[in-house]
Motif scaffolding. Sequence first.
Motif, PDB file in Angstrom:
ATOM      1  N   ASN A   1       7.433 -19.411 -20.287  1.00  0.00           N
ATOM      2  CA  ASN A   1       7.294 -20.976 -20.674  1.00  0.00           C
ATOM      3  C   ASN A   1       6.617 -21.050 -21.913  1.00  0.00           C
ATOM      4  OD1 ASN A   1       4.992 -22.833 -20.701  1.00  0.00           O
ATOM      5  ND2 ASN A   1       4.257 -21.161 -19.328  1.00  0.00           N
ATOM      6  N   ARG A   2       7.227 -22.038 -22.654  1.00  0.00           N
ATOM      7  CA  ARG A   2       6.515 -22.347 -24.030  1.00  0.00           C
ATOM      8  C   ARG A   2       6.806 -23.894 -24.066  1.00  0.00           C
ATOM      9  NH1 ARG A   2      11.704 -19.706 -26.370  1.00  0.00           N
ATOM     10  NH2 ARG A   2      13.482 -21.061 -26.486  1.00  0.00           N
ATOM     11  N   MET A   3       6.240 -24.742 -22.902  1.00  0.00           N
ATOM     12  CA  MET A   3       6.235 -25.935 -22.755  1.00  0.00           C
ATOM     13  C   MET A   3       5.489 -26.732 -23.871  1.00  0.00           C
ATOM     14  SD  MET A   3       7.828 -26.204 -19.969  1.00  0.00           S
ATOM     15  CE  MET A   3       7.887 -28.093 -19.415  1.00  0.00           C
ATOM     16  N   GLY A   4       4.340 -26.250 -24.143  1.00  0.00           N
ATOM     17  CA  GLY A   4       3.487 -27.064 -25.394  1.00  0.00           C
ATOM     18  C   GLY A   4       2.897 -28.342 -24.854  1.00  0.00           C
ATOM     19  N   PHE A   5       2.267 -28.106 -23.850  1.00  0.00           N
ATOM     20  CA  PHE A   5       1.590 -29.128 -23.308  1.00  0.00           C
ATOM     21  C   PHE A   5       2.289 -30.830 -23.288  1.00  0.00           C
ATOM     22  CE2 PHE A   5      -2.825 -27.368 -24.916  1.00  0.00           C
ATOM     23  CZ  PHE A   5      -2.719 -26.372 -23.737  1.00  0.00           C
TER      24      PHE A   5
ATOM     25  N   THR B   1      -1.743 -29.164 -17.851  1.00  0.00           N
ATOM     26  CA  THR B   1      -2.588 -29.550 -18.868  1.00  0.00           C
ATOM     27  C   THR B   1      -2.259 -30.893 -19.413  1.00  0.00           C
ATOM     28  OG1 THR B   1      -3.035 -27.356 -19.507  1.00  0.00           O
ATOM     29  CG2 THR B   1      -3.421 -28.996 -21.021  1.00  0.00           C
ATOM     30  N   VAL B   2      -3.435 -31.841 -19.762  1.00  0.00           N
ATOM     31  CA  VAL B   2      -3.144 -33.165 -20.183  1.00  0.00           C
ATOM     32  C   VAL B   2      -3.759 -33.383 -21.494  1.00  0.00           C
ATOM     33  CG1 VAL B   2      -5.165 -34.045 -18.975  1.00  0.00           C
ATOM     34  CG2 VAL B   2      -3.208 -35.525 -19.410  1.00  0.00           C
ATOM     35  N   THR B   3      -3.257 -33.896 -22.214  1.00  0.00           N
ATOM     36  CA  THR B   3      -3.833 -34.470 -23.535  1.00  0.00           C
ATOM     37  C   THR B   3      -4.256 -35.717 -23.762  1.00  0.00           C
ATOM     38  OG1 THR B   3      -1.648 -34.422 -24.533  1.00  0.00           O
ATOM     39  CG2 THR B   3      -2.539 -32.406 -24.790  1.00  0.00           C
ATOM     40  N   LEU B   4      -4.997 -35.836 -25.049  1.00  0.00           N
ATOM     41  CA  LEU B   4      -5.574 -37.323 -25.107  1.00  0.00           C
ATOM     42  C   LEU B   4      -4.451 -38.175 -25.396  1.00  0.00           C
ATOM     43  CD1 LEU B   4      -8.047 -38.955 -25.494  1.00  0.00           C
ATOM     44  CD2 LEU B   4      -7.910 -38.628 -28.308  1.00  0.00           C
ATOM     45  N   LEU B   5      -3.663 -37.809 -26.094  1.00  0.00           N
ATOM     46  CA  LEU B   5      -2.472 -38.873 -26.351  1.00  0.00           C
ATOM     47  C   LEU B   5      -1.070 -38.182 -25.517  1.00  0.00           C
ATOM     48  CD1 LEU B   5      -2.884 -39.612 -29.975  1.00  0.00           C
ATOM     49  CD2 LEU B   5      -3.615 -40.836 -28.147  1.00  0.00           C
TER      50      LEU B   5
ATOM     51  N   GLY C   1       6.144 -32.006 -26.126  1.00  0.00           N
ATOM     52  CA  GLY C   1       6.051 -30.728 -26.000  1.00  0.00           C
ATOM     53  C   GLY C   1       7.029 -29.930 -26.988  1.00  0.00           C
ATOM     54  N   ASN C   2       7.341 -29.076 -26.654  1.00  0.00           N
ATOM     55  CA  ASN C   2       8.148 -28.199 -27.567  1.00  0.00           C
ATOM     56  C   ASN C   2       9.613 -28.185 -26.964  1.00  0.00           C
ATOM     57  OD1 ASN C   2       5.948 -26.842 -28.758  1.00  0.00           O
ATOM     58  ND2 ASN C   2       5.868 -25.455 -27.278  1.00  0.00           N
ATOM     59  N   PRO C   3      10.695 -27.978 -28.053  1.00  0.00           N
ATOM     60  CA  PRO C   3      11.880 -28.276 -27.921  1.00  0.00           C
ATOM     61  C   PRO C   3      12.538 -27.446 -26.520  1.00  0.00           C
ATOM     62  CG  PRO C   3      11.658 -27.841 -30.155  1.00  0.00           C
ATOM     63  CD  PRO C   3      10.573 -27.277 -29.374  1.00  0.00           C
ATOM     64  N   LYS C   4      13.377 -28.153 -25.920  1.00  0.00           N
ATOM     65  CA  LYS C   4      14.139 -27.542 -24.850  1.00  0.00           C
ATOM     66  C   LYS C   4      15.329 -26.364 -25.347  1.00  0.00           C
ATOM     67  CE  LYS C   4      13.250 -31.713 -21.954  1.00  0.00           C
ATOM     68  NZ  LYS C   4      13.636 -32.390 -21.202  1.00  0.00           N
TER      69      LYS C   4
ATOM     70  N   SER D   1      -6.452 -21.343 -24.107  1.00  0.00           N
ATOM     71  CA  SER D   1      -5.790 -20.213 -24.109  1.00  0.00           C
ATOM     72  C   SER D   1      -4.391 -20.108 -23.595  1.00  0.00           C
ATOM     73  CB  SER D   1      -6.411 -19.371 -22.913  1.00  0.00           C
ATOM     74  OG  SER D   1      -6.285 -20.020 -21.734  1.00  0.00           O
ATOM     75  N   SER D   2      -3.914 -21.532 -23.858  1.00  0.00           N
ATOM     76  CA  SER D   2      -2.509 -21.678 -23.829  1.00  0.00           C
ATOM     77  C   SER D   2      -1.694 -20.962 -25.020  1.00  0.00           C
ATOM     78  CB  SER D   2      -1.874 -23.013 -23.882  1.00  0.00           C
ATOM     79  OG  SER D   2      -0.625 -22.976 -23.904  1.00  0.00           O
ATOM     80  N   PRO D   3      -0.669 -20.049 -24.806  1.00  0.00           N
ATOM     81  CA  PRO D   3      -0.167 -19.189 -26.165  1.00  0.00           C
ATOM     82  C   PRO D   3       0.920 -20.245 -26.844  1.00  0.00           C
ATOM     83  CG  PRO D   3       1.061 -18.663 -24.008  1.00  0.00           C
ATOM     84  CD  PRO D   3      -0.242 -19.438 -23.545  1.00  0.00           C
ATOM     85  N   ASN D   4       0.979 -21.696 -26.292  1.00  0.00           N
ATOM     86  CA  ASN D   4       2.141 -22.480 -26.828  1.00  0.00           C
ATOM     87  C   ASN D   4       1.667 -23.458 -27.523  1.00  0.00           C
ATOM     88  OD1 ASN D   4       4.113 -20.835 -25.230  1.00  0.00           O
ATOM     89  ND2 ASN D   4       3.330 -21.959 -23.514  1.00  0.00           N
ATOM     90  N   THR D   5       0.517 -23.512 -27.841  1.00  0.00           N
ATOM     91  CA  THR D   5      -0.113 -24.549 -28.969  1.00  0.00           C
ATOM     92  C   THR D   5      -0.702 -23.731 -29.991  1.00  0.00           C
ATOM     93  OG1 THR D   5      -0.427 -26.285 -27.455  1.00  0.00           O
ATOM     94  CG2 THR D   5      -1.607 -26.532 -29.401  1.00  0.00           C
ATOM     95  N   LYS D   6      -0.033 -23.965 -31.165  1.00  0.00           N
ATOM     96  CA  LYS D   6      -0.445 -23.310 -32.505  1.00  0.00           C
ATOM     97  C   LYS D   6      -1.918 -23.186 -32.661  1.00  0.00           C
ATOM     98  CE  LYS D   6       0.663 -22.403 -37.204  1.00  0.00           C
ATOM     99  NZ  LYS D   6       1.352 -22.980 -38.493  1.00  0.00           N
ATOM    100  N   ASN D   7      -2.537 -22.068 -32.935  1.00  0.00           N
ATOM    101  CA  ASN D   7      -4.011 -21.662 -33.318  1.00  0.00           C
ATOM    102  C   ASN D   7      -4.864 -21.924 -32.200  1.00  0.00           C
ATOM    103  OD1 ASN D   7      -3.123 -20.893 -35.709  1.00  0.00           O
ATOM    104  ND2 ASN D   7      -3.588 -22.917 -36.604  1.00  0.00           N
ATOM    105  N   LEU D   8      -4.506 -22.626 -30.959  1.00  0.00           N
ATOM    106  CA  LEU D   8      -5.405 -22.976 -29.849  1.00  0.00           C
ATOM    107  C   LEU D   8      -6.178 -21.774 -29.576  1.00  0.00           C
ATOM    108  CD1 LEU D   8      -6.129 -25.285 -27.898  1.00  0.00           C
ATOM    109  CD2 LEU D   8      -4.643 -24.055 -26.220  1.00  0.00           C
TER     110      LEU D   8
END
Length: 336
Positions: free
Chosen positions: A111-115, A86-90, A94-97, A174-181
């Motif tokens: 995984n909890r990569m966070g885009f 998944t790619v984002t505009l900016l 992502g989330n901390p390692k 539907s990613s579970p790793n971005t809040k409220n997505l």
Amino acid sequence: MLYYLIRKILFLIDPEKAHKLVLKNMNTKIIQQLMKLFFQPIISKPVKCMGLIFPNKIGLAAGIDKNGEYIDIFSKIGFGFIELGTVTLLPQKGNPKPRIFRIPKLEAIINRMGFNNLGIDNLINNLKQSKFEGIIGVNIGKNKCTSIENATDEYLTCIEKIYCYTNYITINISSPNTKNLRNLQFGLLLKNLLKNIKIKQKEMSKKYKKYVPIAIKISPDLSKDEILYISNQLIKFEIDAVIATNSTLDHSSIYKIKKNQIKGGLSGIPLKNKSNNTIKILYQQLQKKIPIIGVGGIYSLNTAKEKIILGSELIQIYSGLIYHGPKLIRDIIKNL
């Protein structure tokens, strides 16, 4: 046998570091020459979906090549299509390692990569340089800092930017790793998103005289009623395909494993039944009006066949590639 030996060594390394190491080395000239030597061309088994002709039913799922840096290498494995992102505009870190965890006993990954990605402009530059002439999809999401209320505008901007450089676009809600997505899958938020996406698609199609299909990727954690609601909206707004499913937040299938307490999306074998159940409900409701792309828990020819029998016109693989290597892909393509 060679892949399993390499995997044994790689599994001694942190998953994210191992992933980068493999991809980086796949791009070397030596590896490319070896792939040409060992990977003979696969006989094409064309299938039509979303108005596109795919060389075969098997695709690379989003998440493995987020920035489109390894398109040409993955094309040599035999995939009928490759989904980037998944790619984002900016760009975002992502989330901390650490944020990827293996469960080898169950051939699973949390995984909890966070885009984490380098942004859509970087991806476009990579697409321009790619020599691959096959089917490419681009999976887009919203930046972490963007509110859910403003998410639709961000998706529309991404569609504008990527439209001319991809064969289809996937909207990841539907990613579970971005809040409220995942809230975008419900109620007025979903209706507003689909309505505006369709308007933007028609606008871009008219402008460039090119129709680029749009798919929606949904969660495996939806109730039956929620799946039925989404199905009806997909039909109403004439969305081109639905991808089922993303990873799951339900870790009950791994309750005996210590990593059960690790937060993040679970994929691999434990996801199979939830993904299959979602596909089954979708197929009954959609009545072939919208094609289904099945993903989640494909680790053998039989599990690939299950997805097709339940109603998937195409399938995508992620965890299965990590645990079984390119041979799995080629075996499925040859025998499906």
